[in-house]
Enzyme design. Structure first.
Site, PDB file in Angstrom:
ATOM      1  N   ASP A   1       0.470  12.513  75.932  1.00  0.00           N
ATOM      2  CA  ASP A   1       1.529  13.467  75.682  1.00  0.00           C
ATOM      3  C   ASP A   1       2.775  12.666  75.369  1.00  0.00           C
ATOM      4  O   ASP A   1       3.044  11.642  76.008  1.00  0.00           O
ATOM      5  CB  ASP A   1       1.767  14.385  76.881  1.00  0.00           C
ATOM      6  CG  ASP A   1       2.524  15.642  76.478  1.00  0.00           C
ATOM      7  OD1 ASP A   1       2.271  16.158  75.370  1.00  0.00           O
ATOM      8  OD2 ASP A   1       3.359  16.124  77.259  1.00  0.00           O
TER       9      ASP A   1
ATOM     10  N   GLY B   1       5.732  14.004  62.379  1.00  0.00           N
ATOM     11  CA  GLY B   1       6.639  14.537  63.389  1.00  0.00           C
ATOM     12  C   GLY B   1       8.099  14.247  63.071  1.00  0.00           C
ATOM     13  O   GLY B   1       8.585  14.480  61.964  1.00  0.00           O
TER      14      GLY B   1
ATOM     15  N   HIS C   1       6.469   3.941  70.714  1.00  0.00           N
ATOM     16  CA  HIS C   1       6.153   4.422  72.060  1.00  0.00           C
ATOM     17  C   HIS C   1       4.648   4.567  72.235  1.00  0.00           C
ATOM     18  O   HIS C   1       4.093   4.186  73.267  1.00  0.00           O
ATOM     19  CB  HIS C   1       6.846   5.751  72.320  1.00  0.00           C
ATOM     20  CG  HIS C   1       6.544   6.811  71.305  1.00  0.00           C
ATOM     21  ND1 HIS C   1       6.724   6.640  69.947  1.00  0.00           N
ATOM     22  CD2 HIS C   1       6.043   8.077  71.443  1.00  0.00           C
ATOM     23  CE1 HIS C   1       6.371   7.740  69.310  1.00  0.00           C
ATOM     24  NE2 HIS C   1       5.946   8.621  70.181  1.00  0.00           N
TER      25      HIS C   1
END
Length: 205
Positions: A73, A158, A185
């Site tokens: 996530d 995104g 990330h």
């Protein structure tokens, strides 16, 4: 944790995400498959943290496929917006897609100077051997930057076109994929996860 031939089900329907994970793991001998190969329905992400949502997705995929699963996530955290979009990053504009999410974000930041547009991408990755695995492997990654005034670049997905990396002087969407994989990330979280897997008996990367 015996991961049976270094094969993982990726608990996601995001093709960009699955591609990035596969590109990072492939040189290390891992094979990944999107959960859509088994017609796994999307899990209901009702956790209150990134960790909870990653575990929910991994458990859902492992339960239906009977195979080890990787769930993640991630989200964009903007400081001046008190952490938004955060957990709702993928659905920030109500499910209309990346362009709508970006438009909403830029609208909320209209008039905010660059110095106050600091943000970071955050990612949690977990691996479960089975749905009731009591000891999930968990790794995190963070990528600091700021939000650009307008979209730039055609790569990534995104929020990449508006996430500006001051150190490199470009947005995430302008970076070559290999470089992005090394510093993002998701890349950092995956590198940490590979390190954890490498310490499991018989699973050295």
């Amino acid at each position: 944790m015996n991961l049976g031939g270094r094969t993982l089900v990726i608990a996601s329907g995001n093709t960009g995400k699955v591609r990035e994970i596969g590109e990072i793991l492939a040189p290390l001998g891992w094979t990944v498959h999107a959960q859509s190969k088994w017609d796994v329905p999307e899990a209901v992400e009702d956790g209150l943290t990134f960790v909870e949502n990653a575990l929910i997705k991994a458990r859902n995929a492992a339960s239906i496929t009977g195979m080890p699963a990787l769930g993640d996530d991630s989200g964009l955290v903007v400081d001046v917006l008190e952490g938004r979009p955060g957990l709702r990053s993928a659905r920030y504009a109500g499910g209309g897609g990346s362009r709508d999410n970006i438009d909403k974000l830029l609208g909320e930041l209209s008039g905010i100077p660059a110095a106050q547009r600091t943000a970071h991408f955050y990612c949690v990755m977990v691996v479960l051997q089975r749905p009731d695995d009591p000891a999930p492997l968990i790794a995190t990654g963070r990528w600091d930057g700021r939000i650009a005034d307008s979209p730039r670049g055609y790569g990534g997905f995104g929020y990449d076109p508006v996430f500006f990396d001051p150190e490199r002087g470009c947005t995430a969407a302008e970076l070559p994929q290999e470089e992005k994989n090394a510093i993002s990330h998701r890349g950092l979280a995956l590198q940490g996860l590979v390190g954890l897997l490498g310490r499991e008996p018989g699973l050295e990367a």
